[in-house]
Scaffold this motif. Structure first.
Motif, PDB file in Angstrom:
ATOM      1  N   SER A  37      -1.988   4.332   6.862  1.00 36.14           N
ATOM      2  CA  SER A  37      -0.834   4.702   5.838  1.00 36.14           C
ATOM      3  C   SER A  37      -0.726   6.111   5.790  1.00 36.14           C
ATOM      4  O   SER A  37       0.341   6.358   5.591  1.00 36.14           O
ATOM      5  CB  SER A  37      -1.127   3.956   4.296  1.00 36.14           C
ATOM      6  N   THR A  38      -1.772   7.015   5.934  1.00 32.18           N
ATOM      7  CA  THR A  38      -1.600   8.502   5.917  1.00 32.18           C
ATOM      8  C   THR A  38      -0.750   8.847   7.006  1.00 32.18           C
ATOM      9  O   THR A  38       0.380   9.692   6.708  1.00 32.18           O
ATOM     10  CB  THR A  38      -2.882   8.893   6.048  1.00 32.18           C
ATOM     11  N   ILE A  39      -0.740   8.395   8.171  1.00 33.72           N
ATOM     12  CA  ILE A  39       0.267   8.523   9.485  1.00 33.72           C
ATOM     13  C   ILE A  39       1.420   8.253   9.019  1.00 33.72           C
ATOM     14  O   ILE A  39       2.500   8.900   9.323  1.00 33.72           O
ATOM     15  CB  ILE A  39      -0.326   7.838  10.726  1.00 33.72           C
ATOM     16  N   ILE A  40       1.874   7.110   8.532  1.00 36.90           N
ATOM     17  CA  ILE A  40       3.076   6.546   8.089  1.00 36.90           C
ATOM     18  C   ILE A  40       3.821   7.413   7.192  1.00 36.90           C
ATOM     19  O   ILE A  40       5.019   7.851   7.219  1.00 36.90           O
ATOM     20  CB  ILE A  40       3.056   5.063   7.485  1.00 36.90           C
ATOM     21  N   ILE A  41       2.999   7.812   6.072  1.00 41.97           N
ATOM     22  CA  ILE A  41       3.719   8.851   5.150  1.00 41.97           C
ATOM     23  C   ILE A  41       4.085  10.104   5.595  1.00 41.97           C
ATOM     24  O   ILE A  41       4.986  10.820   5.229  1.00 41.97           O
ATOM     25  CB  ILE A  41       2.300   8.960   4.049  1.00 41.97           C
ATOM     26  N   ALA A  42       2.954  10.517   6.579  1.00 39.62           N
ATOM     27  CA  ALA A  42       3.090  11.921   7.421  1.00 39.62           C
ATOM     28  C   ALA A  42       4.611  11.781   8.274  1.00 39.62           C
ATOM     29  O   ALA A  42       5.503  12.909   8.329  1.00 39.62           O
ATOM     30  CB  ALA A  42       2.184  12.406   8.092  1.00 39.62           C
ATOM     31  N   ILE A  43       4.797  10.623   8.751  1.00 38.67           N
ATOM     32  CA  ILE A  43       5.956  10.561   9.637  1.00 38.67           C
ATOM     33  C   ILE A  43       7.279  10.608   8.701  1.00 38.67           C
ATOM     34  O   ILE A  43       8.202  11.272   9.059  1.00 38.67           O
ATOM     35  CB  ILE A  43       5.869   9.327  10.357  1.00 38.67           C
ATOM     36  N   ILE A  44       6.925  10.008   7.567  1.00 32.16           N
ATOM     37  CA  ILE A  44       8.268   9.944   6.791  1.00 32.16           C
ATOM     38  C   ILE A  44       8.425  11.301   6.068  1.00 32.16           C
ATOM     39  O   ILE A  44       9.715  11.599   5.971  1.00 32.16           O
ATOM     40  CB  ILE A  44       7.995   8.821   5.596  1.00 32.16           C
ATOM     41  N   LEU A  45       7.436  12.125   5.800  1.00 32.33           N
ATOM     42  CA  LEU A  45       7.789  13.406   5.256  1.00 32.33           C
ATOM     43  C   LEU A  45       8.313  14.385   6.201  1.00 32.33           C
ATOM     44  O   LEU A  45       9.284  14.988   6.071  1.00 32.33           O
ATOM     45  CB  LEU A  45       6.297  13.864   4.574  1.00 32.33           C
ATOM     46  N   PHE A  46       8.109  14.455   7.643  1.00 33.07           N
ATOM     47  CA  PHE A  46       8.241  14.943   8.609  1.00 33.07           C
ATOM     48  C   PHE A  46       9.817  14.609   8.808  1.00 33.07           C
ATOM     49  O   PHE A  46      10.465  15.597   9.203  1.00 33.07           O
ATOM     50  CB  PHE A  46       7.719  14.984   9.809  1.00 33.07           C
ATOM     51  N   GLY A  47      10.188  13.366   8.769  1.00 31.87           N
ATOM     52  CA  GLY A  47      11.704  12.940   9.087  1.00 31.87           C
ATOM     53  C   GLY A  47      12.418  13.530   7.961  1.00 31.87           C
ATOM     54  O   GLY A  47      13.493  13.974   8.107  1.00 31.87           O
ATOM     55  N   LEU A  48      12.014  13.308   6.721  1.00 28.12           N
ATOM     56  CA  LEU A  48      12.842  14.016   5.553  1.00 28.12           C
ATOM     57  C   LEU A  48      12.888  15.460   5.627  1.00 28.12           C
ATOM     58  O   LEU A  48      13.896  16.012   5.201  1.00 28.12           O
ATOM     59  CB  LEU A  48      12.193  13.340   4.222  1.00 28.12           C
TER      60      LEU A  48
END
Length: 47
Positions: A2-13
């Motif tokens: 889940s940390t990887i998914i959150i990091a990907i979302i944050l980088f995308g935003l």
């Protein structure tokens, strides 16, 4: 995981926000109106 998914979302935003910021910077020269800042920008490009 889940940390990887959150990091990907944050980088995308962050990427989208940065792109929006850069597009906003160029919008001053898009219109045909005259303002002192735009005149100064055109003079600095000619020199």
């Amino acid at each position: 995981m889940s940390t990887i998914i959150i990091a990907i979302i944050l980088f995308g935003l962050a990427f989208l926000g940065f792109r929006y910021y850069l597009k906003g910077k160029g919008s001053c020269g898009d219109c045909e109106c005259s303002c002192p800042i735009k005149d100064e920008m055109h003079q600095s490009h000619r020199h």
